[in-house]
Design a protein around this motif. Sequence first.
Motif, PDB file in Angstrom:
ATOM      1  N   VAL A  84      34.086  11.319  98.122  1.00 29.87           N
ATOM      2  CA  VAL A  84      35.080  10.434  98.400  1.00 29.87           C
ATOM      3  C   VAL A  84      34.996  10.001 100.050  1.00 29.87           C
ATOM      4  N   GLU A  85      35.372   8.772 100.133  1.00 29.88           N
ATOM      5  CA  GLU A  85      35.590   8.223 101.559  1.00 29.88           C
ATOM      6  C   GLU A  85      36.678   7.525 101.745  1.00 29.88           C
ATOM      7  N   VAL A  86      37.702   8.021 102.788  1.00 27.80           N
ATOM      8  CA  VAL A  86      38.881   7.322 103.079  1.00 27.80           C
ATOM      9  C   VAL A  86      38.628   6.668 104.453  1.00 27.80           C
ATOM     10  N   VAL A  87      39.050   5.470 104.679  1.00 27.98           N
ATOM     11  CA  VAL A  87      38.830   4.572 105.711  1.00 27.98           C
ATOM     12  C   VAL A  87      40.070   3.873 105.697  1.00 27.98           C
ATOM     13  N   MET A  88      40.646   3.664 107.096  1.00 32.17           N
ATOM     14  CA  MET A  88      41.816   2.619 107.515  1.00 32.17           C
ATOM     15  C   MET A  88      41.169   1.582 108.332  1.00 32.17           C
ATOM     16  N   HIS A  89      41.424   0.287 107.827  1.00 31.19           N
ATOM     17  CA  HIS A  89      40.932  -0.817 108.871  1.00 31.19           C
ATOM     18  C   HIS A  89      41.825  -2.116 108.667  1.00 31.19           C
ATOM     19  N   GLU A  90      42.339  -2.395 109.754  1.00 28.44           N
ATOM     20  CA  GLU A  90      43.189  -3.225 109.964  1.00 28.44           C
ATOM     21  C   GLU A  90      44.263  -3.529 109.185  1.00 28.44           C
ATOM     22  N   GLY A  91      44.873  -2.172 108.978  1.00 27.82           N
ATOM     23  CA  GLY A  91      46.370  -2.136 108.142  1.00 27.82           C
ATOM     24  C   GLY A  91      45.960  -1.890 106.888  1.00 27.82           C
ATOM     25  N   VAL A  92      44.638  -1.695 106.119  1.00 31.00           N
ATOM     26  CA  VAL A  92      44.548  -1.419 104.713  1.00 31.00           C
ATOM     27  C   VAL A  92      43.837   0.069 104.683  1.00 31.00           C
ATOM     28  N   LEU A  93      44.510   0.579 104.050  1.00 26.17           N
ATOM     29  CA  LEU A  93      43.606   2.047 103.498  1.00 26.17           C
ATOM     30  C   LEU A  93      42.907   1.772 102.428  1.00 26.17           C
ATOM     31  N   VAL A  94      41.570   2.363 102.587  1.00 23.92           N
ATOM     32  CA  VAL A  94      40.677   2.152 101.475  1.00 23.92           C
ATOM     33  C   VAL A  94      40.313   3.464 101.107  1.00 23.92           C
ATOM     34  N   VAL A  95      40.476   3.909  99.551  1.00 22.75           N
ATOM     35  CA  VAL A  95      39.747   4.908  99.021  1.00 22.75           C
ATOM     36  C   VAL A  95      38.751   4.605  98.345  1.00 22.75           C
ATOM     37  N   ARG A  96      37.646   5.272  98.416  1.00 20.75           N
ATOM     38  CA  ARG A  96      36.442   4.862  97.734  1.00 20.75           C
ATOM     39  C   ARG A  96      35.686   6.009  97.351  1.00 20.75           C
ATOM     40  N   GLY A  97      34.777   5.780  96.378  1.00 18.98           N
ATOM     41  CA  GLY A  97      33.902   7.112  96.191  1.00 18.98           C
ATOM     42  C   GLY A  97      33.032   6.601  94.808  1.00 18.98           C
ATOM     43  N   HIS A  98      32.600   7.678  94.187  1.00 18.77           N
ATOM     44  CA  HIS A  98      31.587   7.725  93.012  1.00 18.77           C
ATOM     45  C   HIS A  98      31.905   8.883  92.086  1.00 18.77           C
ATOM     46  N   LYS A  99      32.059   8.496  91.091  1.00 17.26           N
ATOM     47  CA  LYS A  99      32.314   9.779  89.863  1.00 17.26           C
ATOM     48  C   LYS A  99      31.078   9.905  89.038  1.00 17.26           C
ATOM     49  N   ARG A 100      30.325  11.120  89.269  1.00 18.35           N
ATOM     50  CA  ARG A 100      28.899  10.985  88.481  1.00 18.35           C
ATOM     51  C   ARG A 100      29.094  11.771  87.072  1.00 18.35           C
ATOM     52  N   SER A 101      28.507  11.417  86.150  1.00 19.01           N
ATOM     53  CA  SER A 101      28.383  11.925  84.932  1.00 19.01           C
ATOM     54  C   SER A 101      27.573  13.269  85.099  1.00 19.01           C
ATOM     55  N   GLU A 102      27.981  14.534  84.297  1.00 19.03           N
ATOM     56  CA  GLU A 102      27.129  15.645  84.193  1.00 19.03           C
ATOM     57  C   GLU A 102      26.399  15.370  82.985  1.00 19.03           C
ATOM     58  N   ILE A 103      26.474  14.417  81.977  1.00 21.08           N
ATOM     59  CA  ILE A 103      25.750  14.398  80.916  1.00 21.08           C
ATOM     60  C   ILE A 103      24.703  13.249  80.953  1.00 21.08           C
ATOM     61  N   SER A 104      23.615  13.214  80.637  1.00 27.18           N
ATOM     62  CA  SER A 104      22.868  11.952  80.585  1.00 27.18           C
ATOM     63  C   SER A 104      23.366  11.146  79.293  1.00 27.18           C
ATOM     64  N   ASP A 105      22.995   9.683  79.706  1.00 20.23           N
ATOM     65  CA  ASP A 105      23.529   8.747  78.756  1.00 20.23           C
ATOM     66  C   ASP A 105      23.040   8.771  77.305  1.00 20.23           C
ATOM     67  N   ALA A 106      21.707   9.452  77.389  1.00 20.60           N
ATOM     68  CA  ALA A 106      20.952   9.538  76.220  1.00 20.60           C
ATOM     69  C   ALA A 106      21.760  10.636  75.244  1.00 20.60           C
ATOM     70  N   GLY A 107      22.166  11.809  75.702  1.00 19.50           N
ATOM     71  CA  GLY A 107      23.007  12.861  74.923  1.00 19.50           C
ATOM     72  C   GLY A 107      24.344  12.449  74.641  1.00 19.50           C
ATOM     73  N   ARG A 108      24.819  11.294  74.998  1.00 20.07           N
ATOM     74  CA  ARG A 108      26.238  11.022  74.947  1.00 20.07           C
ATOM     75  C   ARG A 108      26.561  10.229  73.831  1.00 20.07           C
ATOM     76  N   ALA A 109      27.371  10.711  72.726  1.00 20.46           N
ATOM     77  CA  ALA A 109      27.581   9.940  71.506  1.00 20.46           C
ATOM     78  C   ALA A 109      28.829   9.031  72.029  1.00 20.46           C
ATOM     79  N   VAL A 110      30.034   9.471  72.466  1.00 22.70           N
ATOM     80  CA  VAL A 110      31.106   8.965  72.723  1.00 22.70           C
ATOM     81  C   VAL A 110      31.839   9.435  73.956  1.00 22.70           C
ATOM     82  N   THR A 111      32.387   8.374  74.577  1.00 28.62           N
ATOM     83  CA  THR A 111      33.024   8.883  76.020  1.00 28.62           C
ATOM     84  C   THR A 111      34.574   8.344  76.209  1.00 28.62           C
TER      85      THR A 111
END
Length: 167
Positions: A84-111
């Motif tokens: 997770v990254e939190v940045v304040m730039h020119e009056g705008v607060l930005v929260v960005r990040g990446h959520k990773r899957s613990e399961i490979s796509d090959a093993g996933r039937a439904v999500t």
Amino acid sequence: MNVRDLVPWRRNNERGRNLAVLGEESPFLELHREVNRLFDEAFRGFDATPAWSGASHWPQAEVEESENDYRISVELPGVDEKDVEVVMHEGVLVVRGHKRSEISDAGRAVTERTYGRFERRFALHDVDEDRLYAKFHNGVLTIIAPKAPDSRDKARRIPINQPSLTH
């Protein structure tokens, strides 16, 4: 709301059923079916995501304002603090990040979970950017944005229906 609810007659009405059974295909009935098919295909993707899933505005956030600060809480279940990254730039607060899957796509039937990159932006023009701080606990990122001392006096009430000075 289904588009078919807007049609004053139904596909399975008595007249349509009789014409189809008798083989008397009316050009208007055929046109009606074709238009219904086009609308069904055009609007197929709408309302496909349940309202409770929040996928369109993921991650979900809550903003509280007090006299002295803003408190922004962002729900990030399953996301590591290091992603997770939190940045304040020119009056705008930005929260960005990446959520990773613990399961490979090959093993996933439904999500029903959401994975991948995310970004949320919040316009906070009247904050003291030097005093911002964030904490991450139990999958919730909380950002405290203290208001700048001079920002409280910037509000000015505008009179309604007063005679204009220029007229």
